[in-house]
Enzyme design. Structure first.
Site, PDB file in Angstrom:
ATOM      1  N   ASP A 104       0.839  -1.200   0.000  1.00 35.85           N
ATOM      2  CA  ASP A 104       0.000   0.000   0.000  1.00 35.85           C
ATOM      3  C   ASP A 104       0.875   1.253   0.000  1.00 35.85           C
ATOM      4  O   ASP A 104       2.039   1.209   0.412  1.00 35.85           O
ATOM      5  CB  ASP A 104      -0.887   0.022   1.250  1.00 35.85           C
ATOM      6  CG  ASP A 104      -1.889  -1.123   1.267  1.00 35.85           C
ATOM      7  OD1 ASP A 104      -2.204  -1.638   0.181  1.00 35.85           O
ATOM      8  OD2 ASP A 104      -2.340  -1.486   2.366  1.00 35.85           O
TER       9      ASP A 104
HETATM   10  N1  URA Z   1      -1.275  -5.897   3.883  1.00 42.19           N
HETATM   11  C1  URA Z   1      -1.752  -4.644   3.883  1.00 42.19           C
HETATM   12  O1  URA Z   1      -2.788  -4.371   4.458  1.00 42.19           O
HETATM   13  N2  URA Z   1      -1.066  -3.714   3.224  1.00 42.19           N
HETATM   14  C2  URA Z   1       0.101  -3.937   2.590  1.00 42.19           C
HETATM   15  O2  URA Z   1       0.695  -3.025   2.028  1.00 42.19           O
HETATM   16  C3  URA Z   1       0.589  -5.255   2.597  1.00 42.19           C
HETATM   17  C4  URA Z   1      -0.118  -6.223   3.259  1.00 42.19           C
END
Ligand code: URA
Length: 235
Positions: A104
């Site tokens: 993310d």
């Molecule tokens: N899980 C999440 O919620 N975000 C990420 O970036 C990776 C795994």
């Protein structure tokens, strides 16, 4: 492979600059000066020299980078609004590099960047169950019951609950940090898992993928090529 693509992947400049270099006689293929940048070459068979430097000697078809992704950057090859992880990798324009999976925008940590599509596919395949380890900083402390639920699998609103996970708590600078080890890669998975136990992720960092560990010497935004050893671990 086209000569301009090859020169681009060696990081020699923009497509326009490369065209100029070739036009100005700065590139030889097997000892002959070439005048066109759209000719086909084979880096494994031809010897390509740019301004006296042998480019084919050290040429590698596949490149593998370990990036410590900073927050605020998106895991995409292109984006109209945000800086992408590829904007951080300064290795030429025509290289087909792509991130292996996504973190993310507000997640930090280990991201592999490669042009080896086969390896990327293998690492991301749900069938291969490649482990991903995250450091999870949570809004509220976690009870043993919450941890048990996370390990056994929680309903995050998909058809199936999450698969069994592993975890442990590490106290870092006085704060209890959850290490969560999952082998799936669902959208916002870790955040949704913590939501499922009534908590919230306030900071997330990936520190391992399979046998590859985030290099503590890499500050967020820094990257380096994988060593042969690391590549073996991944493969
Ligand atoms: N899980 C999440 O919620 N975000 C990420 O970036 C990776 C795994």
């Amino acid at each position: 492979m086209r000569l301009d693509k090859f020169l681009g992947s060696c990081g020699l400049g923009s497509r326009k600059q490369l065209k100029e270099y070739v036009k100005n006689g700065m590139v030889t293929v097997d000892g002959e000066v070439v005048s066109k940048s759209d000719i086909n070459i084979d880096p494994a068979k031809n010897e390509i020299i740019f301004s006296g430097e042998n480019l084919t000697e050290n040429y590698k078809e596949f490149r593998y980078y370990l990036l410590n992704k900073p927050q605020g950057v998106v895991s995409a090859t292109r984006d109209n609004h945000d800086e992408t992880v590829l904007d951080l990798i300064d290795v030429g324009f025509d290289n087909n590099l792509a991130p292996v999976g996504r973190l993310d925008k507000d997640t930090e940590g280990l991201l592999i960047i490669t042009n080896d599509g086969k390896l990327a596919h293998k690492l991301l395949s749900p069938k291969k169950h490649v482990e991903k380890e995250y450091e999870v900083h949570t809004r509220d402390p976690l009870s043993d019951k919450d941890i048990k639920k996370l390990e056994e699998g929680v309903d995050i609103g998909d058809d199936e609950p999450t698969l069994p996970a592993k975890s442990f708590i590490e106290n870092t600078d006085g704060e209890d940090v959850l290490h969560l080890i999952i082998h799936e890669g669902r959208f916002h998975q870790v955040k949704r898992m913590l939501e499922a136990v009534g908590n919230e992720v306030v900071f997330l960092r990936r520190i391992r993928m399979g046998g590859l560990v985030l290099d503590p010497d890499l500050k967020p935004g820094e990257y380096r090529e994988l060593s042969d050893e690391e590549l073996k671990l991944l493969k």
